[in-house]
Write a protein that holds these residues in place. Sequence first.
Motif, PDB file in Angstrom:
ATOM      1  N   THR A 124       0.837  -1.191   0.000  1.00  0.00           N
ATOM      2  CA  THR A 124       0.000   0.000   0.000  1.00  0.00           C
ATOM      3  C   THR A 124       0.876   1.245   0.000  1.00  0.00           C
ATOM      4  OG1 THR A 124      -0.098   0.214   2.395  1.00  0.00           O
ATOM      5  CG2 THR A 124      -1.719  -1.270   1.350  1.00  0.00           C
ATOM      6  N   ILE A 125       0.237   2.364  -0.205  1.00  0.00           N
ATOM      7  CA  ILE A 125       0.974   3.630  -0.186  1.00  0.00           C
ATOM      8  C   ILE A 125       1.586   3.871   1.195  1.00  0.00           C
ATOM      9  CG2 ILE A 125      -1.041   5.034   0.423  1.00  0.00           C
ATOM     10  CD1 ILE A 125       0.068   7.203  -1.447  1.00  0.00           C
TER      11      ILE A 125
ATOM     12  N   ARG B 249       2.078  -0.574  -7.002  1.00  0.00           N
ATOM     13  CA  ARG B 249       1.418  -0.140  -8.238  1.00  0.00           C
ATOM     14  C   ARG B 249       0.817   1.245  -8.043  1.00  0.00           C
ATOM     15  NH1 ARG B 249      -2.617  -4.795  -9.893  1.00  0.00           N
ATOM     16  NH2 ARG B 249      -3.211  -4.496  -7.714  1.00  0.00           N
ATOM     17  N   PRO B 250       1.328   2.259  -8.719  1.00  0.00           N
ATOM     18  CA  PRO B 250       0.846   3.628  -8.538  1.00  0.00           C
ATOM     19  C   PRO B 250      -0.629   3.814  -8.863  1.00  0.00           C
ATOM     20  CG  PRO B 250       2.957   3.613  -9.648  1.00  0.00           C
ATOM     21  CD  PRO B 250       2.489   2.195  -9.600  1.00  0.00           C
ATOM     22  N   SER B 251      -1.243   2.868  -9.544  1.00  0.00           N
ATOM     23  CA  SER B 251      -2.661   3.037  -9.886  1.00  0.00           C
ATOM     24  C   SER B 251      -3.526   3.174  -8.653  1.00  0.00           C
ATOM     25  CB  SER B 251      -3.152   1.855 -10.720  1.00  0.00           C
ATOM     26  OG  SER B 251      -2.975   0.640 -10.030  1.00  0.00           O
TER      27      SER B 251
ATOM     28  N   ASP C 123     -12.460   1.732  17.882  1.00  0.00           N
ATOM     29  CA  ASP C 123     -11.032   1.514  18.086  1.00  0.00           C
ATOM     30  C   ASP C 123     -10.230   2.413  17.151  1.00  0.00           C
ATOM     31  OD1 ASP C 123      -8.431  -0.126  17.114  1.00  0.00           O
ATOM     32  OD2 ASP C 123      -8.887  -0.597  19.201  1.00  0.00           O
ATOM     33  N   ILE C 124      -9.326   3.191  17.736  1.00  0.00           N
ATOM     34  CA  ILE C 124      -8.530   4.136  16.946  1.00  0.00           C
ATOM     35  C   ILE C 124      -7.691   3.413  15.892  1.00  0.00           C
ATOM     36  CG2 ILE C 124      -6.584   5.740  17.037  1.00  0.00           C
ATOM     37  CD1 ILE C 124      -9.077   7.040  17.946  1.00  0.00           C
ATOM     38  N   HIS C 125      -7.070   2.293  16.257  1.00  0.00           N
ATOM     39  CA  HIS C 125      -6.203   1.579  15.321  1.00  0.00           C
ATOM     40  C   HIS C 125      -7.024   1.008  14.155  1.00  0.00           C
ATOM     41  CE1 HIS C 125      -2.901   2.100  18.049  1.00  0.00           C
ATOM     42  NE2 HIS C 125      -3.577   1.516  19.026  1.00  0.00           N
ATOM     43  N   ARG C 126      -8.218   0.512  14.469  1.00  0.00           N
ATOM     44  CA  ARG C 126      -9.072   0.025  13.382  1.00  0.00           C
ATOM     45  C   ARG C 126      -9.523   1.176  12.494  1.00  0.00           C
ATOM     46  NH1 ARG C 126     -13.941  -4.438  13.722  1.00  0.00           N
ATOM     47  NH2 ARG C 126     -14.584  -4.261  11.556  1.00  0.00           N
ATOM     48  N   MET C 127      -9.732   2.329  13.103  1.00  0.00           N
ATOM     49  CA  MET C 127     -10.099   3.502  12.314  1.00  0.00           C
ATOM     50  C   MET C 127      -8.990   3.852  11.317  1.00  0.00           C
ATOM     51  SD  MET C 127     -11.088   7.296  13.675  1.00  0.00           S
ATOM     52  CE  MET C 127     -11.726   8.534  12.550  1.00  0.00           C
ATOM     53  N   GLU C 128      -7.746   3.818  11.770  1.00  0.00           N
ATOM     54  CA  GLU C 128      -6.628   4.118  10.877  1.00  0.00           C
ATOM     55  C   GLU C 128      -6.536   3.082   9.757  1.00  0.00           C
ATOM     56  OE1 GLU C 128      -2.921   4.864  12.801  1.00  0.00           O
ATOM     57  OE2 GLU C 128      -3.838   5.978  14.439  1.00  0.00           O
ATOM     58  N   ALA C 129      -6.768   1.806  10.084  1.00  0.00           N
ATOM     59  CA  ALA C 129      -6.749   0.755   9.058  1.00  0.00           C
ATOM     60  C   ALA C 129      -7.864   0.971   8.045  1.00  0.00           C
ATOM     61  CB  ALA C 129      -6.890  -0.620   9.711  1.00  0.00           C
TER      62      ALA C 129
ATOM     63  N   GLU D 189      -8.588   4.761   1.340  1.00  0.00           N
ATOM     64  CA  GLU D 189      -7.651   5.445   0.448  1.00  0.00           C
ATOM     65  C   GLU D 189      -7.300   4.548  -0.740  1.00  0.00           C
ATOM     66  OE1 GLU D 189      -3.887   8.326   1.065  1.00  0.00           O
ATOM     67  OE2 GLU D 189      -3.696   6.369   2.006  1.00  0.00           O
ATOM     68  N   GLU D 190      -7.127   3.276  -0.486  1.00  0.00           N
ATOM     69  CA  GLU D 190      -6.828   2.348  -1.566  1.00  0.00           C
ATOM     70  C   GLU D 190      -8.004   2.229  -2.545  1.00  0.00           C
ATOM     71  OE1 GLU D 190      -3.885   0.603  -2.289  1.00  0.00           O
ATOM     72  OE2 GLU D 190      -3.228   2.152  -0.891  1.00  0.00           O
ATOM     73  N   LYS D 191      -9.201   2.419  -2.046  1.00  0.00           N
ATOM     74  CA  LYS D 191     -10.383   2.385  -2.923  1.00  0.00           C
ATOM     75  C   LYS D 191     -10.594   3.715  -3.641  1.00  0.00           C
ATOM     76  CE  LYS D 191     -12.941  -1.230  -0.504  1.00  0.00           C
ATOM     77  NZ  LYS D 191     -12.871  -2.155  -1.639  1.00  0.00           N
TER      78      LYS D 191
END
Length: 334
Positions: free
Chosen positions: A3-4, A46-48, A100-106, A112-114
């Motif tokens: 991922t980015i 993959r930059p796409s 959950d903060i960590h799940r929120m970040e995930a 973002e990937e979508k």
Amino acid sequence: MATIKDVAKLAKVSTSTVSHVLNKTRFVSDATCQRVREAVRTLNYRPSSIARSLKGQKTRTLGMLVTTSRNPFFAEVVHAVERRCYERGYTLFLCNTEGDIHRMEANLDALEEKRVDGLLLLCSEVNDDVITLLEAERSVPIVIFDWGPESDIVDRIYDNSPYGAQLATEHLLAHGHRAIGCVTGPAGRRSAEERLAGFRTTMTEVGLPIREEWIIEGDYECEGGVRAMQQLADLHDRPSAVFVCNDMMALGMMSEAFRLGIRVPLDISLVGYDDIYIARHATPSLTTIHQPKNQLAAMAVDTLIDRLGSKRAKGKIIKIEPRLVDRESVCQLG
């Protein structure tokens, strides 16, 4: 698949810097560019996956993060958001943060990937750390419902809680009640603090004392209402009426009152807040402060979409005005 965020971590830069390097949208030093490109090659990234940041490319999708709750208020808002997205020609991706903060970040990384065009946050756990993360790493517009700290970059839409509390308290006063308590939401929650403040201000303005033993901190869940009613029932001198800062707690109070043989509204009157669907079907039906959830959702979606085509960088605050719905849970004294 890389991922980015993986690229950013390996290159020791932010994800926005990776985006700028790959899309050539801002000057980045040669040394940093080299580290980013080496990380891309190493991870076979993959930059796409960041194509949404290219000029003119939109996916017509929005992401929404919500906190899991048994409170139907959340489900009713999400339903209205999905309908408004459909009306505006957008698809909604919904993610559950589980508080959950960590799940929120995930979830943010997944959205973002979508390549979502914008984000809607209906999350009670939005705090300064998350806002900092959003400001540093996210390049899409953001709308926050109701909770969370102030930020210059996000739009915030929430109800006028002090006025709603005023309406609730004034309704009890108009029905002859003078011994009035309040069951609040969790300490530190903006809506809870503002509703309690509105209650206190209204009581003070009419010259009535505020009994601190009648102010009980709740949790915005039915269980909090059950505990509040138990606490009030144990008092030698209890209030004739209570402003309850959300409907779930009010319903919990009504259920426990029935179990204890306390009659609503004859022994204790209740006013809730939110006007969730089941409030009208309680016995007695719940007098409450209506939050216009359809309007709240529509304005959130419209604000987000309209910002996509504008150059506005600074976030704005939009208040929705509540109103009182008079049902059967308040009796007239005297």
